[in-house]
Design an enzyme around this catalytic site. Structure first.
Site: not given
Length: 341
Positions: A95, A291
Site C-alpha cells: 500500500d 496509489d
C-alpha cells in the site's frame, strides 16, 4: 521512543533489491468496485487534511453514503515478508497510501529473540463502514474494508534474503477485520502518514521499511520502485517492488522523473501535478496521487462530468461506470494524462 539505531556495518548494494508481488483478483460487482475506490479516495483525503490541519490524534467521522456493503473487491498486490528470527512469513498487502507495516490479521505474530515490545499502541482503520455508521480513528489506512488495533514492536523484518531490517517498527494486531486471507499491510507511503498512528505519542512519526533500509545502509537510495506486469494471453500479471530505486530490467529507454506536488492534500502522499486532455481540450489541471490500493483511475467530479458531456456517455446503473453506444465509441478522441508536460 527513539527510532534511530546503529546497525552493524553493512555494505550498500550496487543495485535495487527486488521483492516479487502476488496479484489477487476479487472483482465481484463493478458497482462495488467503484464504490470501494471512491470511499478510499474520500478517506485518504480526510486523513491528509487532518494531518495538515494538526488535528491529531486523528478522529474522522465517516458516514458512508453507500447503501450496500462494500467488500474487498478490486485488484490487490501482496508480498511475502518475514518477521522475527527465525522469521515467520506473512502475506502483506502492498500500500502506497499508508506507511505503517503491521501483521497478525490471520497468521499470529510470534515473539522471538529479536522481538522488542514498546509502550506504543497502534490503532488503524481501513475504512468502508456501512450506511450511517461512524469511525473514530488515529489512522486511515484504507484498503478495502477492515480495521486493526494492537501494539507496537521493534523486530527483524526480512523483505528478501539480501534485505533484512533490524529493529523495524511494526504494528501487531490484537483485533482486526476485513483483510480476507492477508496478514496485514506493507506500508510504503511517505513517512508523514504515520503521524497520529501511535499512542500516546501521537506527534511521533515512525520510519517506514524503506526509511529503515536506507538508514541501515542496505540500499543506496531512500526509494522504492513499483512494477506491475501487464495482463497478457499467457499471464495474469503480477509484479515486483524494487528497494533502492527502479529495476532497469523492467523498462526500456530513459526513466522520466516528476517532482512531488506541493498542492494539498495530495502532497501528503506520492502526489503529482497532472493535466488531463480529451481530444486536445483540457478537462483537468490539478494534482493527484499514485496509489497501489486503488483499482480504478479516479478524477475530480467536475472533470468527470465534463468528459461525460463531451462523449455523450451515460452512467450505468448496474456498474457505476460510463456507458456509450457503438456510434459514440467510433467517435471517441484520445484521452491523455500528461505528467510534467
Amino acid at each position: 521512543m527513539d527510532y534511530k539505531h546503529t546497525p552493524e556495518a553493512i555494505q550498500p548494494l550496487d543495485a535495487p533489491v527486488s521483492l516479487p508481488l502476488t496479484k489477487r483478483l476479487n472483482l465481484g460487482s463493478l458497482k462495488n468496485l467503484v464504490q470501494r475506490d471512491r470511499l478510499r479516495a474520500k478517506t485518504l483525503r480526510a486523513r491528509a487534511e487532518a494531518i495538515l490541519g494538526g488535528n491529531l490524534p486523528l478522529s474522522i467521522s465517516l458516514r458512508d453514503e453507500i447503501s450496500a456493503e462494500v467488500t474487498n473487491s478490486g485488484v490487490s498486490y501482496s508480498a511475502s515478508v518475514g518477521v522475527g528470527s527465525p522469521p515467520t512469513t506473512y502475506n502483506l498487502l502492498v500500500d502506497t497510501g499508508s506507511s505503517n507495516t503491521w501483521v497478525g490479521s490471520k497468521t499470529p505474530y510470534i515473539v522471538t529473540s529479536t522481538s522488542l515490545a514498546t509502550k506504543g499502541k497502534v490503532v488503524s482503520t481501513l475504512g468502508t463502514p456501512n450506511s450511517g455508521s461512524r469511525l473514530s480513528v488515529f489512522q486511515s489506512v484504507t484498503y478495502g474494508s477492515g480495521s486493526f488495533s494492537g501494539s507496537e514492536y521493534l523486530d527483524t523484518v526480512t523483505l528478501s534474503p539480501d534485505l533484512v531490517l533490524q529493529q523495524q517498527s511494526i504494528g501487531v494486531a490484537s483485533t482486526s477485520q476485513g483483510l480476507d486471507d492477508n496478514d496485514g499491510i506493507l506500508g510504503i507511503g511517505p513517512t508523514d502518514l504515520t503521524l497520529g498512528t501511535l499512542s500516546p505519542d501521537t506527534q511521533a512519526t515512525i520510519p517506514t521499511v524503506v526509511d529503515t533500509a536506507a538508514a541501515q545502509g542496505l540500499i543506496t537510495a531512500n526509494a522504492v520502485g513499483v512494477y506491475f506486469e501487464p495482463i497478457t494471453s499467457s499471464s495474469q500479471g503480477a509484479g515486483e517492488l524494487s528497494y533502492g530505486g527502479a529495476n532497469k530490467e523492467k523498462y526500456i529507454g530513459e526513466m522520466a522523473f516528476a517532482p512531488l506536488t506541493t498542492t494539498a492534500p495530495a502532497n501528503l502522499y506520492w502526489g503529482i501535478d497532472q493535466t488531463i486532455m480529451y481530444g486536445g481540450q483540457g478537462i483537468l489541471d490539478s494534482a493527484g496521487i499514485v496509489d497501489t490500493g486503488s483499482t480504478l483511475v479516479l478524477i475530480a467530479t467536475d472533470a468527470f462530468q465534463h468528459y461525460q458531456s463531451l462523449t455523450g456517455a451515460v452512467l450505468g446503473n448496474n456498474t457505476g461506470l460510463l456507458r456509450i453506444t457503438p456510434a459514440q465509441f467510433a467517435k471517441l478522441k484520445p484521452l491523455e494524462f500528461i505528467i510534467e508536460g
